[in-house]
Design an enzyme around this catalytic site. Sequence first.
Site, PDB file in Angstrom:
ATOM      1  N   VAL A   1       1.011  -1.003   0.005  1.00 15.90           N
ATOM      2  CA  VAL A   1      -0.105   0.118   0.025  1.00 15.90           C
ATOM      3  C   VAL A   1       0.924   1.290   0.069  1.00 15.90           C
ATOM      4  O   VAL A   1       1.933   1.454   0.779  1.00 15.90           O
ATOM      5  CB  VAL A   1      -1.035   0.214   1.204  1.00 15.90           C
TER       6      VAL A   1
ATOM      7  N   ARG B   1       7.810   8.523  -6.849  1.00 14.91           N
ATOM      8  CA  ARG B   1       8.756   7.729  -6.699  1.00 14.91           C
ATOM      9  C   ARG B   1       8.272   6.434  -5.817  1.00 14.91           C
ATOM     10  O   ARG B   1       8.655   5.417  -6.080  1.00 14.91           O
ATOM     11  CB  ARG B   1       9.982   8.413  -5.654  1.00 14.91           C
ATOM     12  N   TYR B   2       7.481   6.733  -4.630  1.00 19.61           N
ATOM     13  CA  TYR B   2       7.104   5.606  -3.909  1.00 19.61           C
ATOM     14  C   TYR B   2       6.071   4.708  -4.609  1.00 19.61           C
ATOM     15  O   TYR B   2       6.286   3.530  -4.834  1.00 19.61           O
ATOM     16  CB  TYR B   2       6.192   6.095  -2.592  1.00 19.61           C
TER      17      TYR B   2
ATOM     18  N   ASP C   1      -2.836   4.403  -3.312  1.00 16.29           N
ATOM     19  CA  ASP C   1      -3.876   4.981  -2.254  1.00 16.29           C
ATOM     20  C   ASP C   1      -4.043   6.414  -2.542  1.00 16.29           C
ATOM     21  O   ASP C   1      -3.119   7.452  -2.479  1.00 16.29           O
ATOM     22  CB  ASP C   1      -3.234   4.879  -0.980  1.00 16.29           C
TER      23      ASP C   1
ATOM     24  N   GLU D   1      -6.250   7.778  -0.397  1.00 13.96           N
ATOM     25  CA  GLU D   1      -7.138   7.544   1.116  1.00 13.96           C
ATOM     26  C   GLU D   1      -6.163   7.871   2.036  1.00 13.96           C
ATOM     27  O   GLU D   1      -5.519   8.835   2.350  1.00 13.96           O
ATOM     28  CB  GLU D   1      -8.231   6.792   1.018  1.00 13.96           C
TER      29      GLU D   1
ATOM     30  N   ARG E   1      13.873   7.219 -12.733  1.00 16.02           N
ATOM     31  CA  ARG E   1      13.071   5.868 -12.605  1.00 16.02           C
ATOM     32  C   ARG E   1      11.812   5.500 -13.141  1.00 16.02           C
ATOM     33  O   ARG E   1      11.010   6.751 -13.267  1.00 16.02           O
ATOM     34  CB  ARG E   1      12.647   5.538 -10.984  1.00 16.02           C
TER      35      ARG E   1
ATOM     36  N   ARG F   1      -7.076   2.920  -4.246  1.00 14.11           N
ATOM     37  CA  ARG F   1      -8.052   2.950  -3.156  1.00 14.11           C
ATOM     38  C   ARG F   1      -8.668   4.568  -3.073  1.00 14.11           C
ATOM     39  O   ARG F   1      -7.746   5.589  -3.259  1.00 14.11           O
ATOM     40  CB  ARG F   1      -7.415   2.754  -1.911  1.00 14.11           C
TER      41      ARG F   1
ATOM     42  N   GLU G   1     -13.535  -3.032   7.863  1.00  7.24           N
ATOM     43  CA  GLU G   1     -12.704  -1.989   8.988  1.00  7.24           C
ATOM     44  C   GLU G   1     -13.536  -1.300   9.654  1.00  7.24           C
ATOM     45  O   GLU G   1     -13.301  -0.394  10.726  1.00  7.24           O
ATOM     46  CB  GLU G   1     -11.483  -1.285   8.269  1.00  7.24           C
TER      47      GLU G   1
ATOM     48  N   ASP H   1      -8.084   0.717  11.986  1.00  3.66           N
ATOM     49  CA  ASP H   1      -9.458   1.341  11.838  1.00  3.66           C
ATOM     50  C   ASP H   1     -10.561   0.639  12.455  1.00  3.66           C
ATOM     51  O   ASP H   1     -11.620   1.202  13.155  1.00  3.66           O
ATOM     52  CB  ASP H   1      -9.678   1.439  10.386  1.00  3.66           C
TER      53      ASP H   1
ATOM     54  N   ASP I   1      -0.651   5.932   9.131  1.00  2.46           N
ATOM     55  CA  ASP I   1      -1.530   6.554   8.400  1.00  2.46           C
ATOM     56  C   ASP I   1      -2.580   6.953   9.252  1.00  2.46           C
ATOM     57  O   ASP I   1      -2.518   6.807  10.636  1.00  2.46           O
ATOM     58  CB  ASP I   1      -1.958   5.858   7.140  1.00  2.46           C
TER      59      ASP I   1
END
Length: 729
Positions: free
Chosen positions: A117, A124-125, A271, A273, A312, A339, A431, A459, A629
Amino acid sequence: MTKYVASGNIQVAQQLYDFVNNEVLAGLNVSEENFWAGFDDLIHTFMPENERLLAERARLQKALNQWHIEHKNNFDMESYKSFLQEIGYLEPKVEDFSVTTANVDEEITSQAGPQLVVPLSNARYALNAANARWGSLYDALYGTDVIGDEDGAQAGREYNPKRGAKVIAFAKKFLDDAVPLSNASHAVVTKYEIVNDVLQVTLVNGQKTELVEPLKLKAFVGEKSSPTAILLVNNGMHIEIQIDGQHPIGKDDPANVKDVYLESALSTIMDCEDSVAAVDAEDKVEIYRNWLGLMKGDLSTVIQKAGKTITRSLNADRKYTTVDGSELVVPARSLMFIRNVGHLMTNSAILTADGKEVPEGIIDGVITSLIAIHNNASNVTYRNSNYGSVYIVKPKMHGSEEAAFANRLFNAIEDLLGLDRYTLKIGLMDEERRTSLNLKACIYQLRERIGFINTGFLDRTGDEMHTSMEAGVMIRKNEMKQTTWLAAYEASNVAVGIDCGLPGHAQIGKGMWAMPDRMADMLEQKIAHPRAGANTAWVPSPTAATLHATHYHQLNVEEVQKKVDAKKEYRDAILQIPITKTVDWTAEEIQQELDNNAQGILGYVVRWIDQSVGCSKVPDINDVGLMEDRATLRISSQHITNWLHHGVCSKEQVMETMKRMAKVVDEQNAGDGLYRPMATDYNDSIAFAAACDLVFKGIDQPNGYTEPILHERRLEAKKKYKSAVGAGN
């Protein structure tokens, strides 16, 4: 001030409007006029129902609060269940059925492996995660605490042969377990070659042997007599033995093995969110633009590493030769989910004609689906889904009515964009308590498009505490992991998923390992997830994905799932409320709990508010780095709120704790040049104010969510700091 463009009965932020028209719609067979007109209609169709569902959440919470207040001293489980049924919180049981989700990729239907996630706001991530489909086992072992420092095997700036020897021994033992040889170990192999269409190996004693299961050989690279790579498969997961006698590692290996590469992150959730801080059109466009780059295959980023500039981009697929001479292409990128946000928040990126913010989940659903159409273009560089499916994870839904709403929304999005029905697959995050208790009913509403269910401790525990806020004093946070309700919730998720026929159609997932620096502990403990029957589980990094991949070689999850009692009933156990009837903690223990929670809240919030960082490795009170998070924030803030509400601690004690922990967090971030200290002026720190709001206003937050306060305070910070820059500060 945000500039808006009027389009029918909506107003669209200029940044978003231009991005969609100039970048997203370009090259698509979707006209600008028809898109915005259809989007307008969709918003006005679904926005009222979205608002009604949120009002229903509030109605149920009010009823729950009142019931617990009235029954605090005479709680009876049967009366409680009857009450929950009366108000519609517990739904009628659903008759047996099997999901029919079709056109689903094999990363979901037939493979079991790790899932990443990653915040989509960071290109980059996102690229690192997408490229984490394969990882070096040697690197993952050498750079982590899986390999101990004993006997001179410490890691340092220079390669340590003693540590390297431990890495190689570990990897060869892994090969022995996953792809064993007949009467021999991979540690004593001197040559790998393909002879008569099977893998033949020569041992140090000159003898030859083969794989115990010859069909585990999938393909190779190079010549049969001297391959440079051997591709093997075990439990549906690939292993590549890389051979190079000129390599610094390979030249000293008896078989010239330079590395063992593992298929690692089968899928990645990009993600929008919990791990991002997106509060307006500017933030949303940044995220959507990265998704567009991933879907078109042209996303790239420039980084500096070891004094070199590196560009990259997405990895090309891996190509091999099968024993019959044909080419085999194996994916080199994770299957990407996206997400979206849930039903709660609105965003100023789009307003109605009368100035009301539009639900962010509706905006996300339309825009991310529109962008995903690019991935099915004939000239796309890298195709994500072999079936043209789009995988959207939908979080924080409460009960089957909200799941049904999401399904109808997806129907409308498909109609708007001219997509075939059920092109959009849905990932259901289990969740929220009302979803856990009615999971089968939720899945039933999504039975044609369900692609994923998943549990999440943080969560889910946050909602557990908020739902039963008036029931009493919650136990200490770490004690939650040993509770009846949590064990039942985790087991129920797998059982219900299997009972509904998810295997072969959808993933059954488990939550995150939050300590990225403690890989030895992860390797020991996280095997519990596939052992429970989950065919995926979240990991915090590509390195963690490679290490967690070894668990799926130890267990065949398909076989594990066949042994799960899918008819076992867990509802009564899930309903057990984690409160204590006697508060017998010492003053020191209470303060310790407050310190831990407050430090975690402040460490996360200060980066969210001041730097727009939605997910990062945040040091805890003991300086152990935790991937955090908004889910982490929810559980910690609701825990203090509960103790404050029931008099375990005082407002003065909590405020003193917050101020003292702010100093700790300031010290932990002293090396960050962008960091704004909180303790130098508590009254001037928006981040500190936000952290305090989360606790002192926590009981009033809808379902204990942190987003309303975070968004309000982040917008305040953006305005303040932009003004400061404009003033020459």
